[in-house]
Scaffold this motif. Structure first.
Motif, mmCIF file in Angstrom:
data_model
loop_
_atom_site.group_PDB
_atom_site.id
_atom_site.type_symbol
_atom_site.label_atom_id
_atom_site.label_comp_id
_atom_site.label_asym_id
_atom_site.label_seq_id
_atom_site.Cartn_x
_atom_site.Cartn_y
_atom_site.Cartn_z
ATOM 1 N N GLY A 36 12.741 42.081 0.782
ATOM 2 C CA GLY A 36 11.401 42.641 0.766
ATOM 3 C C GLY A 36 10.342 41.665 0.286
ATOM 4 O O GLY A 36 9.165 41.984 0.267
ATOM 5 N N GLY A 37 10.762 40.479 -0.119
ATOM 6 C CA GLY A 37 9.826 39.467 -0.595
ATOM 7 C C GLY A 37 10.180 39.022 -2.000
ATOM 8 O O GLY A 37 11.110 39.545 -2.619
ATOM 9 N N PRO A 38 9.435 38.044 -2.509
ATOM 10 C CA PRO A 38 9.711 37.517 -3.854
ATOM 11 C C PRO A 38 9.713 38.622 -4.895
ATOM 12 O O PRO A 38 9.014 39.626 -4.764
ATOM 13 C CB PRO A 38 8.563 36.534 -4.088
ATOM 14 N N SER A 39 10.506 38.415 -5.929
ATOM 15 C CA SER A 39 10.659 39.434 -6.958
ATOM 16 C C SER A 39 10.894 38.786 -8.309
ATOM 17 O O SER A 39 11.426 37.681 -8.397
ATOM 18 C CB SER A 39 11.855 40.323 -6.599
ATOM 19 N N THR A 40 10.536 39.495 -9.353
ATOM 20 C CA THR A 40 10.829 39.038 -10.706
ATOM 21 C C THR A 40 12.233 39.494 -11.091
ATOM 22 O O THR A 40 12.832 40.358 -10.436
ATOM 23 C CB THR A 40 9.829 39.625 -11.721
ATOM 24 N N PHE A 41 12.727 38.943 -12.181
ATOM 25 C CA PHE A 41 14.044 39.310 -12.690
ATOM 26 C C PHE A 41 14.103 40.811 -12.983
ATOM 27 O O PHE A 41 15.055 41.493 -12.591
ATOM 28 C CB PHE A 41 14.346 38.493 -13.950
ATOM 29 N N VAL A 42 13.080 41.317 -13.656
ATOM 30 C CA VAL A 42 13.057 42.734 -14.037
ATOM 31 C C VAL A 42 13.058 43.622 -12.793
ATOM 32 O O VAL A 42 13.784 44.621 -12.726
ATOM 33 C CB VAL A 42 11.844 43.044 -14.946
ATOM 34 N N SER A 43 12.279 43.256 -11.787
ATOM 35 C CA SER A 43 12.254 44.046 -10.555
ATOM 36 C C SER A 43 13.595 44.015 -9.841
ATOM 37 O O SER A 43 14.047 45.028 -9.298
ATOM 38 C CB SER A 43 11.166 43.534 -9.617
ATOM 39 N N LEU A 44 14.239 42.850 -9.852
ATOM 40 C CA LEU A 44 15.565 42.759 -9.237
ATOM 41 C C LEU A 44 16.576 43.618 -9.990
ATOM 42 O O LEU A 44 17.403 44.293 -9.378
ATOM 43 C CB LEU A 44 16.050 41.308 -9.206
ATOM 44 N N ARG A 45 16.511 43.600 -11.316
ATOM 45 C CA ARG A 45 17.432 44.410 -12.107
ATOM 46 C C ARG A 45 17.267 45.891 -11.771
ATOM 47 O O ARG A 45 18.237 46.630 -11.674
ATOM 48 C CB ARG A 45 17.213 44.160 -13.594
#
Length: 110
Positions: A36-45
Motif C-alpha cells: 500500500g506504500g511506505p510505512s512506519t514501523f508502528v504502522s507495520l506492527r
C-alpha cells in the motif's frame, strides 16, 4: 491407472531460493502490507497482526538485506523511519495476490 514415477524430483533452485526468504513466517505479510506504500514501523506492527516488535525488526532487516525493502531515516525533529518496497519487492505483489486468491479458494480458514 498411471504408473508412479520412480525418479526423484528435485525442487528448482530458484524456487528454493525464493522460499528461503518468503518461507519465513511474516515475510509475505510484511511485503503485502508494504504494498500500500511506505510505512512506519508502528504502522507495520498494526498492519501485521500478531507480530512482535523484535520479530518485525528482524524480518525488516532480512528483507532489506534481500533488497526487497528499503529503510529511510528522515531527520527531524522528530526523526522518522519509513520502510518501502524496492522494485524487486513490488514485483512480488501480483504473486502474493495470486497466492491469496488460491488460498481463499482452496484452503479452509482456521
Amino acid at each position: 491407472m498411471r504408473d508412479v514415477d520412480e525418479q526423484s524430483h528435485v525442487c528448482d533452485a530458484a524456487v528454493t531460493l525464493a522460499f528461503s526468504v518468503l518461507g519465513k513466517r511474516w515475510n509475505g505479510m510484511i511485503i503485502s502490507a508494504l504494498g500500500g506504500g511506505p510505512s512506519t514501523f508502528v504502522s507495520l506492527r498494526r498492519g501485521v497482526s500478531g507480530i512482535s516488535d523484535t520479530v518485525l525488526s528482524d524480518r525488516l532487516a532480512e528483507l532489506a538485506k534481500a533488497a526487497l525493502v528499503t529503510r529511510t531515516v528522515t531527520a527531524g525533529p522528530p526523526v522518522t523511519v519509513s520502510y518501502a518496497l524496492t522494485e524487486s519487492g513490488e514485483g512480488l505483489l501480483p504473486i502474493l495476490e495470486q497466492l491469496g486468491s488460491w488460498a481463499a479458494a482452496n484452503l479452509e480458514r482456521r
